[in-house]
Design a protein around this motif. Sequence first.
Motif, PDB file in Angstrom:
ATOM      1  N   VAL A 144      -1.806  13.687  -9.864  1.00 51.84           N
ATOM      2  CA  VAL A 144      -1.065  14.936  -9.663  1.00 51.84           C
ATOM      3  C   VAL A 144       0.174  14.727  -8.781  1.00 51.84           C
ATOM      4  N   ILE A 145       0.359  13.523  -8.251  1.00 51.97           N
ATOM      5  CA  ILE A 145       1.551  13.243  -7.425  1.00 51.97           C
ATOM      6  C   ILE A 145       2.636  12.609  -8.297  1.00 51.97           C
ATOM      7  N   SER A 146       2.263  11.571  -9.048  1.00 48.40           N
ATOM      8  CA  SER A 146       3.212  10.943  -9.987  1.00 48.40           C
ATOM      9  C   SER A 146       2.578  11.052 -11.375  1.00 48.40           C
ATOM     10  N   ASN A 179      -4.728  17.512   3.698  1.00 50.53           N
ATOM     11  CA  ASN A 179      -3.625  17.631   2.730  1.00 50.53           C
ATOM     12  C   ASN A 179      -3.747  16.654   1.580  1.00 50.53           C
ATOM     13  N   MET A 180      -4.101  15.421   1.927  1.00 51.41           N
ATOM     14  CA  MET A 180      -3.893  14.334   0.964  1.00 51.41           C
ATOM     15  C   MET A 180      -5.096  14.028   0.079  1.00 51.41           C
ATOM     16  N   ILE A 181      -6.303  14.048   0.639  1.00 55.14           N
ATOM     17  CA  ILE A 181      -7.463  13.590  -0.157  1.00 55.14           C
ATOM     18  C   ILE A 181      -7.540  14.301  -1.519  1.00 55.14           C
ATOM     19  N   THR A 219       9.902  19.628   4.006  1.00 59.44           N
ATOM     20  CA  THR A 219       8.452  19.725   4.259  1.00 59.44           C
ATOM     21  C   THR A 219       7.938  18.433   4.885  1.00 59.44           C
ATOM     22  N   ARG A 220       8.423  17.305   4.412  1.00 55.90           N
ATOM     23  CA  ARG A 220       7.985  16.022   4.997  1.00 55.90           C
ATOM     24  C   ARG A 220       8.340  15.955   6.482  1.00 55.90           C
ATOM     25  N   ARG A 221       9.566  16.392   6.815  1.00 59.28           N
ATOM     26  CA  ARG A 221       9.975  16.327   8.226  1.00 59.28           C
ATOM     27  C   ARG A 221       9.092  17.245   9.082  1.00 59.28           C
ATOM     28  N   GLY A 239      -7.057   9.321 -10.711  1.00 56.01           N
ATOM     29  CA  GLY A 239      -5.954  10.061 -10.129  1.00 56.01           C
ATOM     30  C   GLY A 239      -4.891   9.115  -9.584  1.00 56.01           C
ATOM     31  N   HIS A 240      -4.344   9.504  -8.411  1.00 53.00           N
ATOM     32  CA  HIS A 240      -3.253   8.741  -7.792  1.00 53.00           C
ATOM     33  C   HIS A 240      -3.741   7.372  -7.292  1.00 53.00           C
ATOM     34  N   MET A 241      -5.024   7.290  -6.982  1.00 52.18           N
ATOM     35  CA  MET A 241      -5.549   6.050  -6.399  1.00 52.18           C
ATOM     36  C   MET A 241      -6.284   5.213  -7.441  1.00 52.18           C
ATOM     37  N   LYS A 275      -5.249  15.369  -3.295  1.00 45.01           N
ATOM     38  CA  LYS A 275      -4.160  14.928  -4.183  1.00 45.01           C
ATOM     39  C   LYS A 275      -4.314  13.468  -4.587  1.00 45.01           C
ATOM     40  N   LEU A 276      -5.016  12.701  -3.767  1.00 44.48           N
ATOM     41  CA  LEU A 276      -5.123  11.264  -4.053  1.00 44.48           C
ATOM     42  C   LEU A 276      -6.167  10.957  -5.125  1.00 44.48           C
ATOM     43  N   PHE A 277      -7.262  11.728  -5.105  1.00 43.07           N
ATOM     44  CA  PHE A 277      -8.391  11.421  -5.989  1.00 43.07           C
ATOM     45  C   PHE A 277      -8.648  12.562  -6.970  1.00 43.07           C
ATOM     46  N   HIS A 279       0.810  -1.228   0.000  1.00 39.67           N
ATOM     47  CA  HIS A 279       0.000   0.000   0.000  1.00 39.67           C
ATOM     48  C   HIS A 279       0.840   1.274   0.000  1.00 39.67           C
ATOM     49  N   GLY A 280       0.163   2.376  -0.292  1.00 41.30           N
ATOM     50  CA  GLY A 280       0.800   3.687  -0.274  1.00 41.30           C
ATOM     51  C   GLY A 280       0.611   4.386   1.066  1.00 41.30           C
ATOM     52  N   PHE A 281       1.072   5.616   1.110  1.00 47.87           N
ATOM     53  CA  PHE A 281       1.004   6.464   2.304  1.00 47.87           C
ATOM     54  C   PHE A 281      -0.175   7.422   2.162  1.00 47.87           C
ATOM     55  N   PRO A 282      -0.937   7.666   3.173  1.00 44.82           N
ATOM     56  CA  PRO A 282      -0.918   7.170   4.559  1.00 44.82           C
ATOM     57  C   PRO A 282      -2.031   6.140   4.768  1.00 44.82           C
ATOM     58  N   GLY A 298       3.300  -2.416  -6.019  1.00 47.36           N
ATOM     59  CA  GLY A 298       3.347  -1.365  -5.006  1.00 47.36           C
ATOM     60  C   GLY A 298       2.802  -0.057  -5.550  1.00 47.36           C
ATOM     61  N   LEU A 299       2.022   0.624  -4.721  1.00 47.51           N
ATOM     62  CA  LEU A 299       1.496   1.935  -5.133  1.00 47.51           C
ATOM     63  C   LEU A 299       2.223   3.039  -4.376  1.00 47.51           C
ATOM     64  N   SER A 300       2.754   3.980  -5.125  1.00 44.69           N
ATOM     65  CA  SER A 300       3.390   5.184  -4.590  1.00 44.69           C
ATOM     66  C   SER A 300       4.460   4.833  -3.547  1.00 44.69           C
ATOM     67  N   MET A 301       4.213   5.050  -2.243  1.00 48.89           N
ATOM     68  CA  MET A 301       5.233   4.645  -1.277  1.00 48.89           C
ATOM     69  C   MET A 301       5.518   3.148  -1.420  1.00 48.89           C
ATOM     70  N   GLY A 302       4.478   2.382  -1.761  1.00 44.16           N
ATOM     71  CA  GLY A 302       4.681   0.951  -2.013  1.00 44.16           C
ATOM     72  C   GLY A 302       5.645   0.721  -3.173  1.00 44.16           C
ATOM     73  N   GLY A 303       5.656   1.666  -4.129  1.00 41.13           N
ATOM     74  CA  GLY A 303       6.624   1.602  -5.237  1.00 41.13           C
ATOM     75  C   GLY A 303       8.034   1.933  -4.748  1.00 41.13           C
ATOM     76  N   TYR A 304       8.140   2.927  -3.845  1.00 43.81           N
ATOM     77  CA  TYR A 304       9.471   3.239  -3.289  1.00 43.81           C
ATOM     78  C   TYR A 304      10.036   1.996  -2.591  1.00 43.81           C
ATOM     79  N   VAL A 305       9.130   1.262  -1.913  1.00 44.80           N
ATOM     80  CA  VAL A 305       9.542   0.026  -1.232  1.00 44.80           C
ATOM     81  C   VAL A 305       9.923  -1.033  -2.278  1.00 44.80           C
ATOM     82  N   GLY A 327      11.212   8.499   6.723  1.00 45.62           N
ATOM     83  CA  GLY A 327      11.872   7.498   5.871  1.00 45.62           C
ATOM     84  C   GLY A 327      11.787   7.865   4.394  1.00 45.62           C
ATOM     85  N   MET A 328      10.599   8.344   3.966  1.00 43.39           N
ATOM     86  CA  MET A 328      10.459   8.734   2.555  1.00 43.39           C
ATOM     87  C   MET A 328      11.384   9.900   2.224  1.00 43.39           C
ATOM     88  N   ALA A 329      11.556  10.807   3.191  1.00 43.06           N
ATOM     89  CA  ALA A 329      12.432  11.973   2.965  1.00 43.06           C
ATOM     90  C   ALA A 329      13.880  11.538   2.726  1.00 43.06           C
TER      91      ALA A 329
HETATM   92  C1  MLT Z   1       1.727   7.756  -1.429  1.00 40.12           C
HETATM   93  O1  MLT Z   1       0.636   7.708  -2.008  1.00 40.12           O
HETATM   94  O2  MLT Z   1       2.267   6.738  -0.981  1.00 40.12           O
HETATM   95  C2  MLT Z   1       2.379   9.107  -1.251  1.00 40.12           C
HETATM   96  O3  MLT Z   1       1.776  10.036  -2.078  1.00 40.12           O
HETATM   97  C3  MLT Z   1       3.843   9.031  -1.495  1.00 40.12           C
HETATM   98  C4  MLT Z   1       4.536  10.341  -1.267  1.00 40.12           C
HETATM   99  O4  MLT Z   1       4.092  11.126  -0.412  1.00 40.12           O
HETATM  100  O5  MLT Z   1       5.569  10.575  -1.908  1.00 40.12           O
END
Ligand code: MLT
Length: 272
Positions: A216-218, A150-152, A131-133, A242-244, A154-156, A26-29, A92-99, A189-191
């Motif tokens: 709009v995030i990736s 903040n997130m909703i 900003t993340r910190r 969107g992102h989701m 950007k996610l949808f 899964h992604g964040f958060p 993996g989605l978003s943070m799941g992709g970073y993982v 961790g993402m930072a």
């Molecule tokens: C996510 O969906 O996991 C986040 O948008 C990742 C991020 O904040 O870079």
Amino acid sequence: MKRISIGEIELNVVEQGTGAPLLLVHGFPLDHQMWKGQLDDLSKDFRVIAPDLRGFGQSDCHGETVLMEQFADDLANLLAALGVDEPITLCGLSMGGYVAWEFWRRHEARLQRLILCDTRAAPDTDEVAATRRKTADQVLREGPEVLVENMIPKLFTPRSQVEMRHVIATTSQIIQSSRPEGLAAALRGMARRRDATPWLPEIKIPSLVLCGQQDVISSVVEMQSIADAIPNASFVVIPACGHMAPLESPTQTNKAIREFLATPHQASNAKD
Ligand code: MLT
């Protein structure tokens, strides 16, 4: 749902179906519930494993900063604990992709295919990391609600926010019930995540890069460049999402995943 010990902590995981293993990260958060539209459908043909990462959902929380490397090692330990010996598909989605990038880097022998949904290979700029910190400190002070605002949006997509009230409410609820310590640790961790861009040409396993058209995030442009850089990758844009994308259009997302998994696996030496 079950709890699996992976050494110092226990992870919460949903395991459903039989067949080739498909690990959904899964992604964040969020937590495993973001794969609601995939679990029942894809588990008809695959052994779907959808954990809550460390600090999310019902999994244990441990550490003030959780690096993507740690999440990746947790997943490898989870697979070992579940007795999954054959190579998996990691989606993996978003943070799941970073993982996923770190999982490939550290546990390549466990991977057969990769699915990268709405994610990025580039690291944070110094400004974004700062900003993340700050957000991590804010979440610890004020609670996870700050992330909902903040997130909703950007996610949808704007349209999903109007038409998918139930999905938005559930997603907001997942964020609100998250533990601030887990959210802050992942933000830190993402930072600090590493730049995966130079690794992309080395990823020789079959890969699917999947992106919501209005993410709009990736962005589609950024994800297209990820697909172009991975030698054995295909690229699918999910319209009107969107992102989701997996939540906004499970049908189209599952179709893309199924088509990708139906193509014969071509063994290739990753170090060619
Ligand atoms: C996510 O969906 O996991 C986040 O948008 C990742 C991020 O904040 O870079």
